[in-house]
Design a protein around this motif. Structure first.
Motif, PDB file in Angstrom:
ATOM      1  N   UNK A  39       0.861  -1.180   0.000  1.00  0.00           N
ATOM      2  CA  UNK A  39       0.000   0.000   0.000  1.00  0.00           C
ATOM      3  C   UNK A  39       0.897   1.230   0.000  1.00  0.00           C
ATOM      4  N   UNK A  40       0.694   2.107  -0.990  1.00  0.00           N
ATOM      5  CA  UNK A  40       1.511   3.311  -1.141  1.00  0.00           C
ATOM      6  C   UNK A  40       0.706   4.527  -0.688  1.00  0.00           C
ATOM      7  N   UNK A  41       1.235   5.271   0.282  1.00  0.00           N
ATOM      8  CA  UNK A  41       0.572   6.486   0.750  1.00  0.00           C
ATOM      9  C   UNK A  41       1.291   7.754   0.294  1.00  0.00           C
ATOM     10  N   UNK A  42       2.485   7.614  -0.248  1.00  0.00           N
ATOM     11  CA  UNK A  42       3.226   8.752  -0.776  1.00  0.00           C
ATOM     12  C   UNK A  42       4.148   8.318  -1.895  1.00  0.00           C
ATOM     13  N   UNK A  43       4.057   8.980  -3.032  1.00  0.00           N
ATOM     14  CA  UNK A  43       4.944   8.719  -4.170  1.00  0.00           C
ATOM     15  C   UNK A  43       4.922   9.988  -5.007  1.00  0.00           C
ATOM     16  N   UNK A  44       5.662  10.993  -4.522  1.00  0.00           N
ATOM     17  CA  UNK A  44       5.549  12.327  -5.112  1.00  0.00           C
ATOM     18  C   UNK A  44       6.807  13.152  -4.857  1.00  0.00           C
ATOM     19  N   UNK A  45       6.849  14.299  -5.527  1.00  0.00           N
ATOM     20  CA  UNK A  45       7.915  15.251  -5.297  1.00  0.00           C
ATOM     21  C   UNK A  45       7.513  16.246  -4.233  1.00  0.00           C
ATOM     22  N   UNK A  46       8.508  16.911  -3.653  1.00  0.00           N
ATOM     23  CA  UNK A  46       8.228  17.882  -2.602  1.00  0.00           C
ATOM     24  C   UNK A  46       9.007  19.161  -2.848  1.00  0.00           C
ATOM     25  N   UNK A  47       8.493  20.269  -2.333  1.00  0.00           N
ATOM     26  CA  UNK A  47       9.022  21.613  -2.530  1.00  0.00           C
ATOM     27  C   UNK A  47      10.492  21.770  -2.161  1.00  0.00           C
ATOM     28  N   UNK A  48      11.028  20.921  -1.310  1.00  0.00           N
ATOM     29  CA  UNK A  48      12.425  21.036  -0.893  1.00  0.00           C
ATOM     30  C   UNK A  48      13.369  20.202  -1.762  1.00  0.00           C
ATOM     31  N   UNK A  49      12.860  19.706  -2.907  1.00  0.00           N
ATOM     32  CA  UNK A  49      13.696  18.950  -3.834  1.00  0.00           C
ATOM     33  C   UNK A  49      13.833  17.484  -3.491  1.00  0.00           C
TER      34      UNK A  49
END
Length: 185
Positions: free
Chosen positions: A118-128
């Motif tokens: 189960x994936x709850x996060x797979x993304x980019x973020x503002x801090x690189x």
């Protein structure tokens, strides 16, 4: 009145040409080499299901803009559904990390290990950073092993291409962690 027609036509044409093009991304299976062996496999692993959180199940790549806000890209899209890409690359990465095992997204026999993710996060973020979070459950002959995971990987460069490559590297890293736990059973 006639002198405004060319101006209106020019504005209309320039508006049409400035529509951003869509870019589609596919996760690469990094360094995954499937080993071909003539000997029968000693163990079987069925990757039954990879599920993603609703906000990740959209066609757009997700980017976190601050501590509470997420944006789903309109022009930077997954080439196929993210859950399918994650499952395919996980099968490939686990196959390379587990020599002597048969790893499949289809059931093979009653004597197989079963993995669900189960994936709850797979993304980019503002801090690189690229964020990969979730949990997996491995069932080995009725024994359950459940592990959460949380990776924050620094992107080497800016942009969506670099983000997708970094996410793929993190996903491969998690596949190696799953493989290490699976061999301990």
């Amino acid at each position: 009145m006639m002198k405004w027609i060319p101006v209106a036509l020019a504005l209309l044409l320039s508006a049409c040409s400035s529509t951003p093009s869509k870019t589609y991304y596919q996760l690469p299976a990094l360094g995954a080499t499937t080993q071909v062996s003539e000997a029968p496999a000693s163990r079987q692993l069925w990757l039954e299901h990879v599920s993603v959180a609703d906000f990740l199940a959209q066609s757009g790549v997700v980017y976190q803009t601050n501590d509470v806000q997420y944006v789903i890209a309109q022009n930077n899209l997954w080439a196929s559904p993210l859950d399918q890409q994650l499952q395919q690359t996980l099968v490939s990465n686990l196959s390379g990390a587990l020599p002597g095992w048969v790893v499949s997204s289809q059931p093979m026999s009653s004597d197989q290990d079963v993995l669900n993710v189960t994936i709850s996060g797979f993304h980019g973020r503002y801090d690189g950073k690229a964020i990969i979070r979730g949990e997996w459950v491995l069932n080995h002959q009725g024994q359950l092993l459940k592990r959460p995971f949380s990776l924050e990987l620094q992107q080497e460069e800016d942009g969506y291409d670099a983000l997708i490559r970094t996410l793929a590297q993190g996903w491969q890293q998690e596949a190696l962690a799953i493989a290490a736990q699976a061999t301990r059973f």
